[in-house]
Design a protein around this motif. Structure first.
Motif, PDB file in Angstrom:
ATOM      1  N   TYR A   1       2.369   2.394   1.863  1.00 43.58           N
ATOM      2  CA  TYR A   1       2.797   3.165   0.800  1.00 43.58           C
ATOM      3  C   TYR A   1       2.130   4.305   1.729  1.00 43.58           C
ATOM      4  O   TYR A   1       0.884   4.837   1.011  1.00 43.58           O
ATOM      5  N   GLN A   2       3.091   5.263   2.223  1.00 47.98           N
ATOM      6  CA  GLN A   2       2.466   6.669   3.070  1.00 47.98           C
ATOM      7  C   GLN A   2       3.516   7.941   2.753  1.00 47.98           C
ATOM      8  O   GLN A   2       4.359   7.281   2.760  1.00 47.98           O
ATOM      9  N   MET A   3       2.058   9.003   3.215  1.00 47.32           N
ATOM     10  CA  MET A   3       3.289  10.521   3.418  1.00 47.32           C
ATOM     11  C   MET A   3       2.808  10.936   4.448  1.00 47.32           C
ATOM     12  O   MET A   3       2.214  11.333   4.177  1.00 47.32           O
ATOM     13  N   PRO A   4       3.720  11.262   5.436  1.00 45.99           N
ATOM     14  CA  PRO A   4       3.216  12.014   6.994  1.00 45.99           C
ATOM     15  C   PRO A   4       3.155  12.783   6.149  1.00 45.99           C
ATOM     16  O   PRO A   4       3.578  13.604   5.323  1.00 45.99           O
TER      17      PRO A   4
ATOM     18  N   GLY B   1      12.507  15.852  -0.329  1.00 49.48           N
ATOM     19  CA  GLY B   1      12.663  15.286   1.040  1.00 49.48           C
ATOM     20  C   GLY B   1      13.348  14.011   1.331  1.00 49.48           C
ATOM     21  O   GLY B   1      14.058  13.919   0.818  1.00 49.48           O
ATOM     22  N   GLU B   2      12.742  12.962   1.951  1.00 52.12           N
ATOM     23  CA  GLU B   2      13.644  11.838   2.193  1.00 52.12           C
ATOM     24  C   GLU B   2      12.692  10.673   2.270  1.00 52.12           C
ATOM     25  O   GLU B   2      11.215  10.806   2.577  1.00 52.12           O
ATOM     26  N   ARG B   3      12.521   9.533   1.835  1.00 50.12           N
ATOM     27  CA  ARG B   3      12.128   8.009   1.633  1.00 50.12           C
ATOM     28  C   ARG B   3      13.115   7.173   3.064  1.00 50.12           C
ATOM     29  O   ARG B   3      13.708   7.290   2.443  1.00 50.12           O
ATOM     30  N   GLU B   4      11.915   6.081   3.227  1.00 50.61           N
ATOM     31  CA  GLU B   4      12.296   4.858   3.990  1.00 50.61           C
ATOM     32  C   GLU B   4      11.494   4.262   3.129  1.00 50.61           C
ATOM     33  O   GLU B   4      10.875   4.241   3.290  1.00 50.61           O
ATOM     34  N   ASP B   5      11.816   3.207   2.341  1.00 51.77           N
ATOM     35  CA  ASP B   5      12.053   2.502   1.895  1.00 51.77           C
ATOM     36  C   ASP B   5      12.677   0.592   2.654  1.00 51.77           C
ATOM     37  O   ASP B   5      13.199   0.570   2.954  1.00 51.77           O
ATOM     38  N   VAL B   6      11.540  -0.065   2.453  1.00 53.27           N
ATOM     39  CA  VAL B   6      11.478  -1.436   2.634  1.00 53.27           C
ATOM     40  C   VAL B   6      11.958  -2.191   1.723  1.00 53.27           C
ATOM     41  O   VAL B   6      10.877  -2.388   0.977  1.00 53.27           O
TER      42      VAL B   6
ATOM     43  N   TRP C   1      13.812  -7.543  -7.393  1.00 54.75           N
ATOM     44  CA  TRP C   1      13.568  -6.366  -6.338  1.00 54.75           C
ATOM     45  C   TRP C   1      12.489  -6.598  -5.935  1.00 54.75           C
ATOM     46  O   TRP C   1      11.315  -5.796  -7.136  1.00 54.75           O
ATOM     47  N   LYS C   2      11.148  -5.963  -5.292  1.00 53.55           N
ATOM     48  CA  LYS C   2      10.016  -5.843  -4.358  1.00 53.55           C
ATOM     49  C   LYS C   2      10.051  -4.425  -3.506  1.00 53.55           C
ATOM     50  O   LYS C   2      10.481  -4.344  -2.901  1.00 53.55           O
ATOM     51  N   ILE C   3       8.784  -3.144  -3.419  1.00 51.15           N
ATOM     52  CA  ILE C   3       9.137  -2.489  -2.504  1.00 51.15           C
ATOM     53  C   ILE C   3       7.687  -2.821  -1.457  1.00 51.15           C
ATOM     54  O   ILE C   3       7.067  -2.774  -1.703  1.00 51.15           O
ATOM     55  N   ALA C   4       8.407  -3.004  -0.831  1.00 53.15           N
ATOM     56  CA  ALA C   4       7.834  -3.753   0.423  1.00 53.15           C
ATOM     57  C   ALA C   4       6.772  -2.375   1.319  1.00 53.15           C
ATOM     58  O   ALA C   4       5.806  -2.643   1.355  1.00 53.15           O
ATOM     59  N   SER C   5       7.560  -1.806   1.744  1.00 53.24           N
ATOM     60  CA  SER C   5       7.040  -0.514   2.161  1.00 53.24           C
ATOM     61  C   SER C   5       7.802   1.076   1.684  1.00 53.24           C
ATOM     62  O   SER C   5       8.619   0.992   1.346  1.00 53.24           O
ATOM     63  N   ARG C   6       7.332   1.996   1.456  1.00 53.49           N
ATOM     64  CA  ARG C   6       7.238   3.248   1.650  1.00 53.49           C
ATOM     65  C   ARG C   6       7.341   4.526   1.899  1.00 53.49           C
ATOM     66  O   ARG C   6       6.137   4.399   2.396  1.00 53.49           O
ATOM     67  N   THR C   7       7.918   4.988   2.941  1.00 54.59           N
ATOM     68  CA  THR C   7       6.899   6.267   3.861  1.00 54.59           C
ATOM     69  C   THR C   7       8.322   7.530   3.512  1.00 54.59           C
ATOM     70  O   THR C   7       9.302   7.360   3.428  1.00 54.59           O
ATOM     71  N   ILE C   8       7.338   8.250   2.519  1.00 57.18           N
ATOM     72  CA  ILE C   8       7.862   9.369   2.857  1.00 57.18           C
ATOM     73  C   ILE C   8       7.882  10.830   3.172  1.00 57.18           C
ATOM     74  O   ILE C   8       6.475  11.642   3.730  1.00 57.18           O
ATOM     75  N   TYR C   9       8.400  11.549   3.560  1.00 60.53           N
ATOM     76  CA  TYR C   9       8.792  12.605   4.594  1.00 60.53           C
ATOM     77  C   TYR C   9       9.469  13.893   3.719  1.00 60.53           C
ATOM     78  O   TYR C   9       9.671  14.199   3.019  1.00 60.53           O
ATOM     79  N   PRO C  10       7.870  14.163   3.420  1.00 60.38           N
ATOM     80  CA  PRO C  10       8.176  15.517   2.656  1.00 60.38           C
ATOM     81  C   PRO C  10       9.080  16.409   3.733  1.00 60.38           C
ATOM     82  O   PRO C  10       8.775  16.628   4.644  1.00 60.38           O
ATOM     83  N   ASP C  11      10.028  18.085   2.936  1.00 57.31           N
ATOM     84  CA  ASP C  11      10.562  18.646   3.728  1.00 57.31           C
ATOM     85  C   ASP C  11       9.547  20.289   4.372  1.00 57.31           C
ATOM     86  O   ASP C  11       9.651  20.561   4.670  1.00 57.31           O
ATOM     87  N   GLN C  12       8.452  19.480   3.133  1.00 54.12           N
ATOM     88  CA  GLN C  12       7.724  21.581   3.519  1.00 54.12           C
ATOM     89  C   GLN C  12       6.528  20.537   4.558  1.00 54.12           C
ATOM     90  O   GLN C  12       5.278  20.339   4.420  1.00 54.12           O
ATOM     91  N   ALA C  13       5.407  22.067   5.102  1.00 54.80           N
ATOM     92  CA  ALA C  13       4.638  21.956   5.407  1.00 54.80           C
ATOM     93  C   ALA C  13       3.482  22.400   4.989  1.00 54.80           C
ATOM     94  O   ALA C  13       2.842  22.269   5.186  1.00 54.80           O
ATOM     95  N   VAL C  14       3.682  22.873   4.312  1.00 52.81           N
ATOM     96  CA  VAL C  14       2.545  23.994   3.129  1.00 52.81           C
ATOM     97  C   VAL C  14       3.194  23.154   1.332  1.00 52.81           C
ATOM     98  O   VAL C  14       4.292  24.229   1.253  1.00 52.81           O
ATOM     99  N   LEU C  15       2.686  22.314   1.096  1.00 51.38           N
ATOM    100  CA  LEU C  15       3.430  21.591  -0.221  1.00 51.38           C
ATOM    101  C   LEU C  15       2.843  22.567  -1.543  1.00 51.38           C
ATOM    102  O   LEU C  15       2.300  23.490  -1.461  1.00 51.38           O
ATOM    103  N   SER C  16       4.630  22.945  -2.200  1.00 51.19           N
ATOM    104  CA  SER C  16       4.155  23.706  -2.768  1.00 51.19           C
ATOM    105  C   SER C  16       3.806  23.599  -4.861  1.00 51.19           C
ATOM    106  O   SER C  16       4.838  23.362  -5.604  1.00 51.19           O
ATOM    107  N   VAL C  17       3.198  22.422  -4.470  1.00 54.65           N
ATOM    108  CA  VAL C  17       2.942  22.121  -5.706  1.00 54.65           C
ATOM    109  C   VAL C  17       0.996  21.969  -5.825  1.00 54.65           C
ATOM    110  O   VAL C  17       0.475  22.132  -4.326  1.00 54.65           O
ATOM    111  N   MET C  18       0.711  22.084  -6.993  1.00 56.93           N
ATOM    112  CA  MET C  18      -0.785  21.936  -6.999  1.00 56.93           C
ATOM    113  C   MET C  18      -1.782  20.966  -6.448  1.00 56.93           C
ATOM    114  O   MET C  18      -2.856  20.707  -5.886  1.00 56.93           O
TER     115      MET C  18
END
Lengths: 166, 450
Positions: free
Chosen positions: A38-41, A130-135, A143-160
């Motif tokens: 599970y990752q978020m670049p 943003g977008e997610r890419e799951d296996v 059904w199980k989530i074997a992998s998840r990559t989360i691609y945020p659309d913001q370079a500076v995240l507008s969350v605390m």
């Protein structure tokens, strides 16, 4: 890809969003395979001629099932202040597409996400998108989530903080 | 807006600070904020990057000194140069990428282009529209007035008359040597800084890291509840709080017996002889006994070098962060992960995972901090909080240890060291320096206005 499979997988993702929005985090953990990645670049601003505007060397999330379990357990303590009082949250999932995975019983699933969060009596709401890419993998008929990559659309995240799961 | 920072108000402020108190109105006051931007951020040394972020000739990163865009490049000769990231033709933000490698920077508006030395090398139709007599050398990128580095940490200063970086850091250099210079090859940044935004005032964040181990037991109690942190409410207090001048400070946290359960911050034993070689005997001794170093360089650079792990193993890393003010109640957080270049690769990877789980944008320790930072500004905007006359006695309490805890003369490190970290000594010294900078000229100006 047949319509029935698409429907089944879409429903699975909606169910997952329901569990997260209703703070049923332990039930959410049951949706994750034991070997989960599970990752978020990090999204960066780069020149167009550079191939990627994602950085994988440093990420926002770099998780295993074990580390996510630690995060979930923390939310059930009495002093995880970011969730006490609880934030209200919605995970919107859309634009789901399904393709065969690299192994039988595995599928590559792309989806868009919009996450909204409301905190205490703040009028301003936080959001991430943003977008997610799951296996997704069928294990013993479930059904199980074997992998998840989360691609945020913001370079500076507008969350605390990233106290939520995406 | 009516100017209310008159001499009387400043005198009250000065008086309260000398008593270990801080009027709550300064937290989010818009006028104070503007004065801070000009008098503090315009004259102090600002961290831009670590040299490992600019490895080759042509490498660049773009950064901000509050609202000034900065372009930092490594030139062909290997030198570092910093420029205002703004085209000298019409002021366009020149390079908008976060980092990269280039030979020239071309403005998208009219095509003026600049080389790595900041020299204007190309003007579209130059001779035809400006004539051959135009001297290109007059229109190069404006250099940031001062650029200096220490132990790989690159700082800039907008004030060309500022004291040198080394003089500014002063006694902090002793601790930077431990944190950044203990290993052969120093430290390296992994990837890029994480960036996100918090509803907070930058001063609260600087205090939180520089000066406040007292919050650890309550604010991070979830980790106590989970058995990750010790249940002793004093566990973060053991060690020394050290005042380093110019508003800088560090907390050197050990165990109750003055030693650490994790010698050399749980780094591999194979690295210890290297530490001994690179450090003075005092620095080596201090490193051997310390679990956590946490502190800050005034005004808005903070760091923590803890021992952490999410998978049952404990690892050390070095985390630097810049609090970039976006307003009196908003901060952009820049957060760098650093690790000893000489550490084994598997150790680096495990330490990185420990960082992700504890600090940074998704860090479980960090996120409870952001919650309380936001609550400070939220409660500091009302009539009672904003009362400059202090009719409501709205002052914050920085009295912990005031006049009670005396410096430890036997502490082997530099600075004025107090024998506990549950103390407001750094906060008070930070406020004093903060006041010295913001009140410069204003005390006189207030007089004239009368």
């Amino acid at each position: 890809m047949n319509a029935e499979l698409h429907y089944e997988i879409s429903n699975f993702l909606y169910h997952e969003a329901y569990l997260l929005d209703h703070r049923q985090y332990k039930e959410w953990l049951d949706l994750l395979s034991e070997d989960l990645v599970y990752q978020m670049p990090i999204r960066v601003t780069s020149d167009n001629k550079d191939a990627s505007n994602l950085v994988y060397e440093m990420k926002h999330f770099e998780e295993t099932k074990k580390s996510l379990t630690t995060r979930v357990n923390r939310l059930y303590t009495t002093s995880a202040w970011v969730d006490n009082p609880a934030t209200r949250q919605r995970h919107f999932v859309s634009n789901i597409s399904v393709a065969p995975g690299s192994r039988p019983e595995e599928y590559r699933v792309r989806s868009y996400f919009l996450f909204k969060r409301s905190r205490a009596s703040d009028i301003e709401t936080e959001q991430l998108f943003g977008e997610r890419e799951d296996v997704l993998r069928k294990e013993n008929g479930e059904w199980k989530i074997a992998s998840r990559t989360i691609y945020p659309d913001q370079a500076v995240l507008s969350v605390m903080n990233l106290g939520m799961f995406l | 807006m009516r100017n209310t920072l008159d001499k009387k108000t400043l005198s009250v402020l000065q008086q309260k600070i000398s008593e270990g108190l801080m009027p709550q109105w300064v937290v989010t006051d818009p006028e104070i904020h503007q004065v801070e931007i000009e008098k503090i951020f315009g004259h102090t040394w600002q961290f831009l990057a670590h040299e490992s972020e600019l490895k080759e000739a042509g490498s660049y990163v773009t950064r901000w000194i509050v609202n000034d865009p900065v372009l930092l490049v490594r030139t062909n000769s290997g030198e570092l140069k910093a420029f205002l990231n703004s085209c000298t033709h019409r002021g366009v933000h020149l390079c908008t990428a976060d980092f990269g490698k280039k030979k020239t920077f071309t403005c998208p508006y009219h095509g003026w282009s600049f080389n790595l030395e900041g020299e204007l090398i190309g003007i579209v139709a130059g001779d035809k529209v400006y004539g051959e007599e135009m001297d290109k050398s007059e229109w190069g990128l404006r250099p940031i007035p001062r650029l200096e580095s220490y132990r790989g940490m690159i700082f800039a200063n907008l004030d060309k008359n500022a004291m040198s970086l080394e003089d500014y850091l002063g006694d902090m250099k002793f601790y930077f040597d431990i944190l950044l210079g203990r290993s052969d090859g120093g430290m390296e940044v992994r990837g890029v800084p994480q960036r996100w935004v918090a509803n907070a005032n930058w001063k609260a964040l600087q205090e939180n890291f520089s000066a406040d181990p007292y919050h650890v037991q309550t604010n991070h109690r979830s980790t106590v509840e989970m058995g990750i942190s010790p249940s002793d409410p004093l566990y973060a207090s053991y060690g020394h709080q050290v005042i380093l001048g110019h508003g800088h400070g560090i907390n050197v946290i050990t165990g109750a017996n003055g030693r650490s359960k994790f010698p050399f911050q749980a780094t591999p034993e194979s690295m210890w002889p290297m530490f001994e070689r690179n450090l003075s005997p005092e620095q080596y001794d201090l490193l051997s006994r310390t679990t956590v170093f946490v502190g800050g360089v005034f005004p808005n650079l903070s760091f923590v070098s803890p021992v952490h792990g999410t998978e049952g193993h404990l690892h050390n890393y070095l985390n630097f962060r810049v609090w970039r003010p976006l307003g009196p109640d908003k901060v952009e957080i820049w957060c760098w992960f650093m690790i000893d270049k000489a550490a084994p690769e598997d150790y680096k990877e495990a330490a990185y995972r420990g960082y992700i789980g504890s600090f940074g944008s998704s860090g479980t320790l960090e996120m409870d901090d952001t919650e309380t930072w936001a609550r400070i500004v939220q409660a500091s905007k009302g009539i009672m909080s904003r009362d400059k006359e202090l009719n409501y006695n709205n002052v914050s309490n920085y009295l912990m240890g005031f006049g009670r805890v005396e410096p430890d003369e036997n502490f082997p490190g530099r600075g004025i060291a107090y024998p506990t970290t549950y103390l407001d000594a750094i906060s008070r010294s930070l406020h004093e320096y903060w006041f010295e900078l913001i009140s410069k000229d204003l005390l006189d100006a207030g007089e004239e206005a009368k």
